[in-house]
Scaffold this active site. Structure first.
Site, PDB file in Angstrom:
ATOM      1  CB  CYS A 284      -4.659  -2.744   2.342  1.00 42.66           C
ATOM      2  SG  CYS A 284      -5.823  -1.290   3.132  1.00 42.66           S
TER       3      CYS A 284
ATOM      4  CG  HIS B 247      -3.835  -5.093   6.138  1.00 43.08           C
ATOM      5  ND1 HIS B 247      -2.787  -4.438   5.675  1.00 43.08           N
ATOM      6  CD2 HIS B 247      -4.874  -3.904   6.053  1.00 43.08           C
ATOM      7  CE1 HIS B 247      -2.924  -3.264   5.091  1.00 43.08           C
ATOM      8  NE2 HIS B 247      -4.157  -2.945   5.444  1.00 43.08           N
TER       9      HIS B 247
ATOM     10  CD  GLU C  87      -0.348  -7.188   5.438  1.00 40.25           C
ATOM     11  OE1 GLU C  87      -1.184  -7.437   5.040  1.00 40.25           O
ATOM     12  OE2 GLU C  87      -0.494  -6.032   6.332  1.00 40.25           O
TER      13      GLU C  87
END
Ligand code: MN
Length: 239
Positions: free
Chosen positions: A106, A211, A213
């Site tokens: 990001c 994202h 994660e």
């Protein structure tokens, strides 16, 4: 020995806190690496820090100062963090120079691009001139994929993902505009917005606009991104 992956954190100057969402270090850990959170030391110390890590992860965060890519602040520019900008620009340039594997997430893809001479949209919605824009900040759970990306094939990303179309989450009002010299676009959303860049001249320099994660627990291809970073770090450490 497991490769050590240095992760940049956010710095909240109002509360004097270093912060990092748990998904980043959990994903690195589950990907086979040792997550090492980086604080904010003196600039001259960063070469020493990079000599002790095998890979680098640039985490998400606030907007980048447009001065760093030659622009004045647009009216829709969000919060900036000059301390983080300064650190991450320096780390990125050194990691690119040293051949250290790095993954930008990001804000991280935007840092990589700006650090190496590219430009950004400061605010997609008001600056995009490429036709109809899809929603890149929909109100949805962090882990939920809301739009499709089309991955270049062959590319580092299509090799990792083993797919050419995947669905990703989206929480960004900024994006890469002109890719930095030496970087190529490896994924776009259907509206044409750049969702991933990579350098073919570096062992592993990859930036993604979404994202992973917050998605890796539900989608193994997102974990594969972190595993690929760890594998590249292992090779770097052994070279
Ligand atoms: Mn998006």
């Amino acid at each position: 020995m497991k490769p050590v992956i240095g992760i940049t954190c956010n710095f909240d100057w109002e509360r004097g806190l270093l912060t990092l969402a748990e998904g980043y270090y959990q994903a690195v850990s589950h990907g086979g690496g040792i997550p090492l959170l980086l604080s904010f030391g003196e600039m001259e110390d960063w070469e020493a820090v990079l000599s002790r890590v095998d890979g680098l992860l640039l985490s998400g965060g606030p907007d980048i100062d447009p001065y760093l890519f030659g622009e004045e602040p647009h009216i829709r520019l969000g919060r900036m963090n000059p301390v983080r900008d300064r650190l991450e620009m320096a780390l990125t340039r050194k990691a690119m120079d040293m051949g250290i594997p790095l993954l930008g997430i990001c804000r991280g893809i935007q840092v990589m691009n700006a650090a190496m001479g590219g430009t950004l949209y400061q605010d997609l919605e008001s600056q995009w001139r490429g036709g109809e824009l899809i929603h890149h900040t929909p109100d949805a759970p962090r882990w939920y994929p809301t739009h499709e990306i089309i991955i270049e094939h062959p590319s580092i990303l299509s090799r990792i993902m083993e797919a050419q179309r995947i669905r990703v989450n989206s929480f960004h009002h900024q994006a890469v505009k002109e890719p930095a010299p030496g970087f190529e676009v490896v994924a776009r959303s259907r509206d044409g917005v750049i969702e991933a860049i990579a350098s073919p001249n570096h062992p592993f320099a990859l930036g993604v606009q979404w994202h992973p994660e917050t998605m890796w627990e539900k989608d193994g291809r997102m974990l594969a991104l972190f595993q690929a970073l760890v594998e590249a770090a292992r090779e770097y450490a052994g070279s």
